[in-house]
Design a protein around this motif. Sequence first.
Motif, PDB file in Angstrom:
ATOM      1  N   THR A  20       0.825  -1.223   0.000  1.00  0.00           N
ATOM      2  CA  THR A  20       0.000   0.000   0.000  1.00  0.00           C
ATOM      3  C   THR A  20       0.854   1.265   0.000  1.00  0.00           C
ATOM      4  N   SER A  21       2.123   1.149   0.387  1.00  0.00           N
ATOM      5  CA  SER A  21       3.020   2.308   0.383  1.00  0.00           C
ATOM      6  C   SER A  21       3.657   2.553  -0.991  1.00  0.00           C
ATOM      7  N   SER A  22       3.443   1.640  -1.921  1.00  0.00           N
ATOM      8  CA  SER A  22       4.023   1.794  -3.261  1.00  0.00           C
ATOM      9  C   SER A  22       3.381   2.945  -4.016  1.00  0.00           C
ATOM     10  N   LYS A  23       4.172   3.520  -4.905  1.00  0.00           N
ATOM     11  CA  LYS A  23       3.663   4.534  -5.821  1.00  0.00           C
ATOM     12  C   LYS A  23       3.650   3.916  -7.219  1.00  0.00           C
ATOM     13  N   VAL A  24       2.870   4.530  -8.101  1.00  0.00           N
ATOM     14  CA  VAL A  24       2.801   4.060  -9.485  1.00  0.00           C
ATOM     15  C   VAL A  24       3.191   5.209 -10.400  1.00  0.00           C
ATOM     16  N   LEU A  25       4.214   4.982 -11.225  1.00  0.00           N
ATOM     17  CA  LEU A  25       4.615   5.959 -12.220  1.00  0.00           C
ATOM     18  C   LEU A  25       3.893   5.630 -13.514  1.00  0.00           C
ATOM     19  N   ILE A  26       3.129   6.590 -14.014  1.00  0.00           N
ATOM     20  CA  ILE A  26       2.388   6.420 -15.268  1.00  0.00           C
ATOM     21  C   ILE A  26       3.118   7.220 -16.327  1.00  0.00           C
ATOM     22  N   TRP A  27       3.477   6.566 -17.414  1.00  0.00           N
ATOM     23  CA  TRP A  27       4.173   7.218 -18.515  1.00  0.00           C
ATOM     24  C   TRP A  27       3.342   7.029 -19.769  1.00  0.00           C
ATOM     25  N   LEU A  28       2.927   8.140 -20.375  1.00  0.00           N
ATOM     26  CA  LEU A  28       2.118   8.117 -21.588  1.00  0.00           C
ATOM     27  C   LEU A  28       2.866   8.855 -22.682  1.00  0.00           C
ATOM     28  N   SER A  29       2.951   8.242 -23.825  1.00  0.00           N
ATOM     29  CA  SER A  29       3.571   8.861 -24.985  1.00  0.00           C
ATOM     30  C   SER A  29       2.693   8.567 -26.187  1.00  0.00           C
ATOM     31  N   SER A 103      -2.207   8.191 -32.663  1.00  0.00           N
ATOM     32  CA  SER A 103      -1.707   7.267 -33.672  1.00  0.00           C
ATOM     33  C   SER A 103      -0.217   7.046 -33.523  1.00  0.00           C
ATOM     34  N   GLY A 104       0.334   6.353 -34.462  1.00  0.00           N
ATOM     35  CA  GLY A 104       1.751   6.039 -34.466  1.00  0.00           C
ATOM     36  C   GLY A 104       1.959   4.560 -34.232  1.00  0.00           C
ATOM     37  N   ASN A 105       3.209   4.145 -34.341  1.00  0.00           N
ATOM     38  CA  ASN A 105       3.495   2.735 -34.106  1.00  0.00           C
ATOM     39  C   ASN A 105       3.718   2.504 -32.618  1.00  0.00           C
ATOM     40  N   SER A 106       4.038   1.288 -32.241  1.00  0.00           N
ATOM     41  CA  SER A 106       4.162   0.949 -30.819  1.00  0.00           C
ATOM     42  C   SER A 106       5.292   1.714 -30.132  1.00  0.00           C
ATOM     43  N   ASN A 107       6.231   2.247 -30.881  1.00  0.00           N
ATOM     44  CA  ASN A 107       7.293   3.060 -30.294  1.00  0.00           C
ATOM     45  C   ASN A 107       6.837   4.491 -30.032  1.00  0.00           C
ATOM     46  N   GLN A 108       5.735   4.910 -30.624  1.00  0.00           N
ATOM     47  CA  GLN A 108       5.280   6.283 -30.493  1.00  0.00           C
ATOM     48  C   GLN A 108       4.063   6.424 -29.580  1.00  0.00           C
ATOM     49  N   SER A 109       3.228   5.441 -29.502  1.00  0.00           N
ATOM     50  CA  SER A 109       1.993   5.548 -28.734  1.00  0.00           C
ATOM     51  C   SER A 109       1.896   4.401 -27.743  1.00  0.00           C
ATOM     52  N   ASN A 110       2.068   4.715 -26.460  1.00  0.00           N
ATOM     53  CA  ASN A 110       1.936   3.662 -25.457  1.00  0.00           C
ATOM     54  C   ASN A 110       1.717   4.266 -24.082  1.00  0.00           C
ATOM     55  N   MET A 111       1.273   3.414 -23.192  1.00  0.00           N
ATOM     56  CA  MET A 111       1.061   3.767 -21.798  1.00  0.00           C
ATOM     57  C   MET A 111       1.756   2.700 -20.969  1.00  0.00           C
ATOM     58  N   THR A 112       2.667   3.133 -20.090  1.00  0.00           N
ATOM     59  CA  THR A 112       3.453   2.215 -19.277  1.00  0.00           C
ATOM     60  C   THR A 112       3.243   2.544 -17.802  1.00  0.00           C
ATOM     61  N   LEU A 113       3.037   1.520 -16.991  1.00  0.00           N
ATOM     62  CA  LEU A 113       2.908   1.683 -15.542  1.00  0.00           C
ATOM     63  C   LEU A 113       4.093   0.996 -14.886  1.00  0.00           C
ATOM     64  N   MET A 114       4.657   1.657 -13.855  1.00  0.00           N
ATOM     65  CA  MET A 114       5.791   1.091 -13.129  1.00  0.00           C
ATOM     66  C   MET A 114       5.576   1.290 -11.629  1.00  0.00           C
ATOM     67  N   GLU A 115       5.686   0.203 -10.875  1.00  0.00           N
ATOM     68  CA  GLU A 115       5.574   0.313  -9.422  1.00  0.00           C
ATOM     69  C   GLU A 115       6.896   0.795  -8.851  1.00  0.00           C
ATOM     70  N   ILE A 116       6.800   1.741  -7.918  1.00  0.00           N
ATOM     71  CA  ILE A 116       7.961   2.240  -7.200  1.00  0.00           C
ATOM     72  C   ILE A 116       7.730   1.916  -5.733  1.00  0.00           C
TER      73      ILE A 116
END
Length: 118
Positions: A20-29, A103-116
């Motif tokens: 529950t103390s973890s944070k989530v980094l959301i990265w959208l491109s 739009s764009g290919n998978s290198n241009q359009s994505n959403m990534t979540l990372m637990e910290i």
Amino acid sequence: TSSSFVDVTGFTADITPSATSSKVLIWLSSVIGNSTSSTNRFKLLRGSTAVWTSTRDYYVYSEDSSSDRHLTMLNYLDSPSTTSATTYKVQVACNNSNNIQFSGNSNQSNMTLMEIAG
């Protein structure tokens, strides 16, 4: 195509934090564009709760009939305070109901979540 906020297809991701103390980094491109000039507003939601809403309009300009494309990135650090599966998604609204395209290919359009770890 809406002046109200609507979900962006393909920009939904799930994560299950280990503490529950973890944070989530959301990265959208994403590469976005309109068929005509338009200003757009964005939201990032955790479940049905908005955790970030743009405080200004993002302007996408298009000349003639061709669609210009602009790289848009968002990084946000969230504190969900849960160990349950959590869904994040992006919403967009166009002030003049134009059609916005992600739009764009998978290198241009994505959403990534990372637990910290907290």
